[in-house]
Design a protein around this motif. Sequence first.
Motif, PDB file in Angstrom:
ATOM      1  N   GLY A   1       1.818  67.590  29.628  1.00 32.79           N
ATOM      2  CA  GLY A   1       1.271  68.911  29.947  1.00 32.79           C
ATOM      3  C   GLY A   1       2.289  69.969  30.289  1.00 32.79           C
ATOM      4  O   GLY A   1       1.937  71.018  30.831  1.00 32.79           O
ATOM      5  N   SER A   2       3.577  69.712  30.018  1.00 32.91           N
ATOM      6  CA  SER A   2       4.602  70.718  30.309  1.00 32.91           C
ATOM      7  C   SER A   2       5.780  70.535  29.367  1.00 32.91           C
ATOM      8  O   SER A   2       5.835  69.593  28.590  1.00 32.91           O
ATOM      9  N   GLU A   3       6.746  71.460  29.470  1.00 29.16           N
ATOM     10  CA  GLU A   3       7.969  71.365  28.669  1.00 29.16           C
ATOM     11  C   GLU A   3       9.073  70.621  29.425  1.00 29.16           C
ATOM     12  O   GLU A   3      10.200  70.532  28.950  1.00 29.16           O
ATOM     13  N   GLY A   4       8.748  70.116  30.597  1.00 22.63           N
ATOM     14  CA  GLY A   4       9.737  69.430  31.418  1.00 22.63           C
ATOM     15  C   GLY A   4      10.059  68.040  30.896  1.00 22.63           C
ATOM     16  O   GLY A   4       9.391  67.502  30.004  1.00 22.63           O
TER      17      GLY A   4
ATOM     18  N   ASN B   1      11.010  67.906  22.933  1.00 22.39           N
ATOM     19  CA  ASN B   1      11.862  68.976  22.412  1.00 22.39           C
ATOM     20  C   ASN B   1      13.192  68.865  23.143  1.00 22.39           C
ATOM     21  O   ASN B   1      13.262  69.089  24.348  1.00 22.39           O
ATOM     22  N   PRO B   2      14.280  68.508  22.449  1.00 22.04           N
ATOM     23  CA  PRO B   2      15.540  68.210  23.150  1.00 22.04           C
ATOM     24  C   PRO B   2      16.255  69.428  23.731  1.00 22.04           C
ATOM     25  O   PRO B   2      17.137  69.269  24.562  1.00 22.04           O
TER      26      PRO B   2
ATOM     27  N   LEU C   1      14.435  58.958  28.348  1.00 22.00           N
ATOM     28  CA  LEU C   1      14.240  60.402  28.381  1.00 22.00           C
ATOM     29  C   LEU C   1      12.832  60.665  27.857  1.00 22.00           C
ATOM     30  O   LEU C   1      12.541  60.426  26.688  1.00 22.00           O
ATOM     31  N   LYS C   2      11.954  61.143  28.752  1.00 20.99           N
ATOM     32  CA  LYS C   2      10.544  61.279  28.397  1.00 20.99           C
ATOM     33  C   LYS C   2      10.065  62.715  28.566  1.00 20.99           C
ATOM     34  O   LYS C   2      10.577  63.464  29.400  1.00 20.99           O
ATOM     35  N   LYS C   3       9.045  63.068  27.788  1.00 17.86           N
ATOM     36  CA  LYS C   3       8.400  64.373  27.919  1.00 17.86           C
ATOM     37  C   LYS C   3       7.357  64.295  29.028  1.00 17.86           C
ATOM     38  O   LYS C   3       6.556  63.358  29.067  1.00 17.86           O
TER      39      LYS C   3
ATOM     40  N   LYS D   1      19.247  65.573  24.649  1.00 17.25           N
ATOM     41  CA  LYS D   1      19.418  64.271  23.992  1.00 17.25           C
ATOM     42  C   LYS D   1      20.880  64.052  23.618  1.00 17.25           C
ATOM     43  O   LYS D   1      21.437  62.965  23.848  1.00 17.25           O
ATOM     44  N   GLU D   2      21.524  65.077  23.086  1.00 20.27           N
ATOM     45  CA  GLU D   2      22.941  64.980  22.740  1.00 20.27           C
ATOM     46  C   GLU D   2      23.781  64.754  23.983  1.00 20.27           C
ATOM     47  O   GLU D   2      24.743  63.976  23.971  1.00 20.27           O
TER      48      GLU D   2
END
Length: 216
Positions: free
Chosen positions: A151-154, A111-112, A146-148, A81-82
């Motif tokens: 079902g994953s951390e990607g 989770n950035p 920016l999207k999550k 994100k930064e």
Amino acid sequence: ANKFKSQWISTVSHEFRTPLNIMKNMIDSLKQEELSPESQQFVELGENSTRLLQNYVGDLLDYCLLRNGKFEIACSPFDIKEMFQQSITMLQAKADDKDILLQFQCDSHLNPVIDSDRSRAQQVLINLLANAIKFTDVEGKISIRLKKLTGSEGVHVEVEDNGIGIREEDQKKLFTEYGRVADEETRALNPQGVGLGLWICKKFCAELGHGIEIES
């Protein structure tokens, strides 16, 4: 011929790095001084422009590495994100020149901190943003999302503009080496483009284990 061309590009790119590093050091020194608000804005503009030039030089060097099979990935944790916010700031002046709104949206559940190659990921984003600015009309809008991934951390990244669009038959050309759209309107908006930016983006994404695609 291709070997000579790669060597020439690499040499020129390295020559660019010396004055860019000098500029960066001078700007860093200025940031330590007590400046008026207006002067601080000028220094920030110079800093962002220098970073942008460093990314363009990096593109040229990476092109040579990719062509010669010497490209390497260096992954470590960083705040994506930064990185997005910094990249948008770097290109804000270009967008302001055309009164284009850059709108950043980040999924609140994301989770950035991710483990990837920050430098390569930023080069991809800057290439996409720079292209969007080139082909978006005055007073247009560019959305950066920016999207999550479910079902994953990607993460899933979108850069959407309201520019001139790309015909379906031309879309496959964009991610090829020296691939350019040949119509007059596109060339008028990007007369000096050589067709390497999106090819490099695709190579980077593949090396990082990701994909890239276009919809128009």
